[in-house]
Design an enzyme around this catalytic site. Structure first.
Site, PDB file in Angstrom:
ATOM      1  N   ASN A 178       0.895  -1.175   0.000  1.00 44.73           N
ATOM      2  CA  ASN A 178       0.000   0.000   0.000  1.00 44.73           C
ATOM      3  C   ASN A 178       0.929   1.220   0.000  1.00 44.73           C
ATOM      4  O   ASN A 178       1.508   1.570   1.017  1.00 44.73           O
ATOM      5  CB  ASN A 178      -0.874  -0.066   1.254  1.00 44.73           C
ATOM      6  N   ASN A 233      -6.221  10.268  -0.468  1.00 48.09           N
ATOM      7  CA  ASN A 233      -6.386   9.136  -1.384  1.00 48.09           C
ATOM      8  C   ASN A 233      -5.990   9.557  -2.801  1.00 48.09           C
ATOM      9  O   ASN A 233      -5.805  10.747  -3.080  1.00 48.09           O
ATOM     10  CB  ASN A 233      -7.842   8.663  -1.364  1.00 48.09           C
ATOM     11  N   CYS A 246      -4.885   6.191   8.355  1.00 50.53           N
ATOM     12  CA  CYS A 246      -4.272   5.248   7.410  1.00 50.53           C
ATOM     13  C   CYS A 246      -3.272   4.391   8.179  1.00 50.53           C
ATOM     14  O   CYS A 246      -2.211   4.886   8.587  1.00 50.53           O
ATOM     15  CB  CYS A 246      -3.577   6.025   6.298  1.00 50.53           C
ATOM     16  N   GLY A 247      -3.631   3.130   8.377  1.00 51.91           N
ATOM     17  CA  GLY A 247      -2.787   2.245   9.195  1.00 51.91           C
ATOM     18  C   GLY A 247      -1.426   1.977   8.588  1.00 51.91           C
ATOM     19  O   GLY A 247      -0.388   2.081   9.262  1.00 51.91           O
ATOM     20  N   ASN A 248      -1.401   1.633   7.287  1.00 52.94           N
ATOM     21  CA  ASN A 248      -0.104   1.365   6.642  1.00 52.94           C
ATOM     22  C   ASN A 248       0.720   2.649   6.586  1.00 52.94           C
ATOM     23  O   ASN A 248       1.947   2.622   6.746  1.00 52.94           O
ATOM     24  CB  ASN A 248      -0.316   0.804   5.235  1.00 52.94           C
ATOM     25  N   ASN A 306     -11.521   6.255  10.437  1.00 47.98           N
ATOM     26  CA  ASN A 306     -12.132   6.269   9.096  1.00 47.98           C
ATOM     27  C   ASN A 306     -13.114   5.095   9.008  1.00 47.98           C
ATOM     28  O   ASN A 306     -13.020   4.118   9.776  1.00 47.98           O
ATOM     29  CB  ASN A 306     -11.051   6.218   7.996  1.00 47.98           C
ATOM     30  N   HIS A 316     -15.387   1.805   7.844  1.00 46.68           N
ATOM     31  CA  HIS A 316     -15.202   0.496   7.201  1.00 46.68           C
ATOM     32  C   HIS A 316     -16.495  -0.310   7.260  1.00 46.68           C
ATOM     33  O   HIS A 316     -17.166  -0.348   8.288  1.00 46.68           O
ATOM     34  CB  HIS A 316     -14.088  -0.286   7.913  1.00 46.68           C
ATOM     35  N   GLU A 318     -10.731   0.255  -1.339  1.00 47.74           N
ATOM     36  CA  GLU A 318     -10.581   1.449  -0.505  1.00 47.74           C
ATOM     37  C   GLU A 318     -11.363   2.632  -1.045  1.00 47.74           C
ATOM     38  O   GLU A 318     -11.319   2.921  -2.249  1.00 47.74           O
ATOM     39  CB  GLU A 318      -9.104   1.859  -0.410  1.00 47.74           C
ATOM     40  N   ARG A 319     -12.034   3.309  -0.148  1.00 47.95           N
ATOM     41  CA  ARG A 319     -12.671   4.579  -0.488  1.00 47.95           C
ATOM     42  C   ARG A 319     -11.610   5.515  -1.085  1.00 47.95           C
ATOM     43  O   ARG A 319     -10.535   5.679  -0.514  1.00 47.95           O
ATOM     44  CB  ARG A 319     -13.252   5.189   0.797  1.00 47.95           C
ATOM     45  N   CYS A 337      -4.741  -2.629   3.561  1.00 43.37           N
ATOM     46  CA  CYS A 337      -5.340  -1.484   4.255  1.00 43.37           C
ATOM     47  C   CYS A 337      -5.231  -1.762   5.752  1.00 43.37           C
ATOM     48  O   CYS A 337      -5.892  -2.678   6.269  1.00 43.37           O
ATOM     49  CB  CYS A 337      -6.801  -1.316   3.826  1.00 43.37           C
ATOM     50  N   THR A 391      -6.021   0.152   8.508  1.00 43.49           N
ATOM     51  CA  THR A 391      -7.218   0.415   9.307  1.00 43.49           C
ATOM     52  C   THR A 391      -8.299  -0.618   8.977  1.00 43.49           C
ATOM     53  O   THR A 391      -9.041  -1.045   9.863  1.00 43.49           O
ATOM     54  CB  THR A 391      -7.759   1.841   9.051  1.00 43.49           C
ATOM     55  N   GLY A 392      -8.354  -1.032   7.699  1.00 45.70           N
ATOM     56  CA  GLY A 392      -9.342  -2.046   7.296  1.00 45.70           C
ATOM     57  C   GLY A 392      -9.088  -3.381   7.978  1.00 45.70           C
ATOM     58  O   GLY A 392     -10.034  -4.066   8.402  1.00 45.70           O
TER      59      GLY A 392
HETATM   60  N1  LIG Z   1      -4.752   2.439   3.109  1.00 42.56           N
HETATM   61  C1  LIG Z   1      -5.155   2.975   4.325  1.00 42.56           C
HETATM   62  C2  LIG Z   1      -6.433   3.737   4.425  1.00 42.56           C
HETATM   63  C3  LIG Z   1      -6.426   4.996   3.545  1.00 42.56           C
HETATM   64  C4  LIG Z   1      -7.664   5.865   3.692  1.00 42.56           C
HETATM   65  C5  LIG Z   1      -8.946   5.220   3.202  1.00 42.56           C
HETATM   66  N2  LIG Z   1      -8.923   4.925   1.805  1.00 42.56           N
HETATM   67  C6  LIG Z   1     -10.141   6.143   3.531  1.00 42.56           C
HETATM   68  O1  LIG Z   1     -10.594   6.895   2.651  1.00 42.56           O
HETATM   69  O2  LIG Z   1     -10.615   6.107   4.664  1.00 42.56           O
HETATM   70  C7  LIG Z   1      -4.811   2.125   5.543  1.00 42.56           C
HETATM   71  O3  LIG Z   1      -3.779   1.426   5.474  1.00 42.56           O
HETATM   72  O4  LIG Z   1      -5.477   2.194   6.564  1.00 42.56           O
END
Ligand SMILES: N[C@@H](CCC[C@H](N)C(=O)O)C(=O)O
Length: 282
Positions: free
Chosen positions: A11, A64, A73-75, A164, A166, A215-216, A224, A226-227
């Site tokens: 990522n 994004n 953004c966790g990563n 964010n 999910h 991802e949004r 992801c 956070t995902g």
């Molecule tokens: N890749 C990320 C999350 C990035 C933000 C996400 N697309 C959003 O819009 O909330 C991660 O590693 O968490």
């Protein structure tokens, strides 16, 4: 403008050090889109700014690849922690990072040569009310396995905010997860006023999950962070995993270890890597 490209499990983001560089606020969105373009820019899932904070040791902002700003953004956090420690922006091995989704706490694992390998991030507590996600509907109970119509199909979502939003869906076989076809539909579903990151999870055991994401604002990515945290929280809420027990999450780009601790905080541990540095003409 000097940039560093880094990735966490594939990522990838373009990192700009705001202690050295200046980017006008009104150009942030267009710069993120341009840098992310593989033909006319550098190519990435988005742009991350590392800058000074008044409340934490360091501040992260994440955009994004469509130019939208996300709150976490966790990563990216693991990469920001590695960059900040190795570039002397912080001097401790444990430090706080400000995000728009709230403060988080990083601990870097440093080898004998002073290089950061793995990074652990205490992501704080997941937020589970509809208001916090945000998700339309009544009540303030967690949204667990709620039915949603998408593209003529009924899916069951568990909604988790890690700063964010999910929407986590469980599938029997991860290879059959409809990431490409349903991802963009769930992302912009009217149930989610701020749109949402869509994740599919196959439960292997109480301690092992397979994971795919749409991802949004960026579409399909390799990982992801956070995902993956949301997937572990959703697994506990659905009775597939246990609070306090670490889970290995297999993402397209590699593995993360995540535990939803008994005290309510989510801890994520994984790698962060440099790709290249250079200069771009603004
Ligand atoms: N890749 C990320 C999350 C990035 C933000 C996400 N697309 C959003 O819009 O909330 C991660 O590693 O968490």
């Amino acid at each position: 403008m000097e940039f560093t490209k880094m990735h966490g499990l594939g990522n990838s983001y373009i990192y700009i050090n705001l202690f050295k560089e200046h980017l006008p606020e009104e150009r942030l969105a267009e710069t993120a889109v341009w840098l992310a373009d593989p033909n006319r820019g550098i190519g990435s899932d988005g742009m991350i700014l590392i800058g000074p904070s008044t409340s934490c040791a360091i501040k992260m902002r994440i955009f994004n690849n469509d130019g939208s700003e996300a709150k976490n953004c966790g990563n990216g956090l693991r990469c920001v922690a590695k960059y900040s420690y190795e570039h002397g922006l912080v001097h401790e091995k444990a430090f706080s990072i400000e995000t728009l989704g709230g403060p988080v706490f990083a601990t870097v694992e440093v080898d004998e040569e002073g290089r950061v390998g793995a990074v652990a991030i205490n992501m704080g507590q997941p937020r589970l009310t509809r208001q916090a996600i945000p998700m339309i509907g009544e009540g303030d109970k967690p949204v667990v396995g709620e039915k949603l119509e998408a593209n003529g199909e009924t899916v069951q979502v568990t909604a988790v905010s890690m700063g964010n939003p999910h929407a986590v869906m469980f599938v029997e076989q991860i290879e059959k997860a409809p990431v490409e076809s349903l991802g963009p539909v769930i992302e912009k579903h009217s149930a989610f006023p701020d749109w949402v990151n869509a994740e599919w999870v196959e439960v292997v055991s109480e301690t092992e999950l397979h994971f795919r994401v749409w991802e949004r604002g960026s579409g399909i990515t390799q990982a992801c962070g956070t995902g993956a945290c949301a997937a572990v929280v959703a697994s506990v809420l659905n009775g597939y995993a246990k609070q306090g027990v670490p889970v290995t999450v297999h993402l397209l780009g590699g593995d993360l270890t995540i535990v939803w601790q008994e005290n309510g905080d989510v801890l994520m541990r994984g790698p962060a890597e440099y790709i290249c540095t250079g200069n771009v003409f603004l």
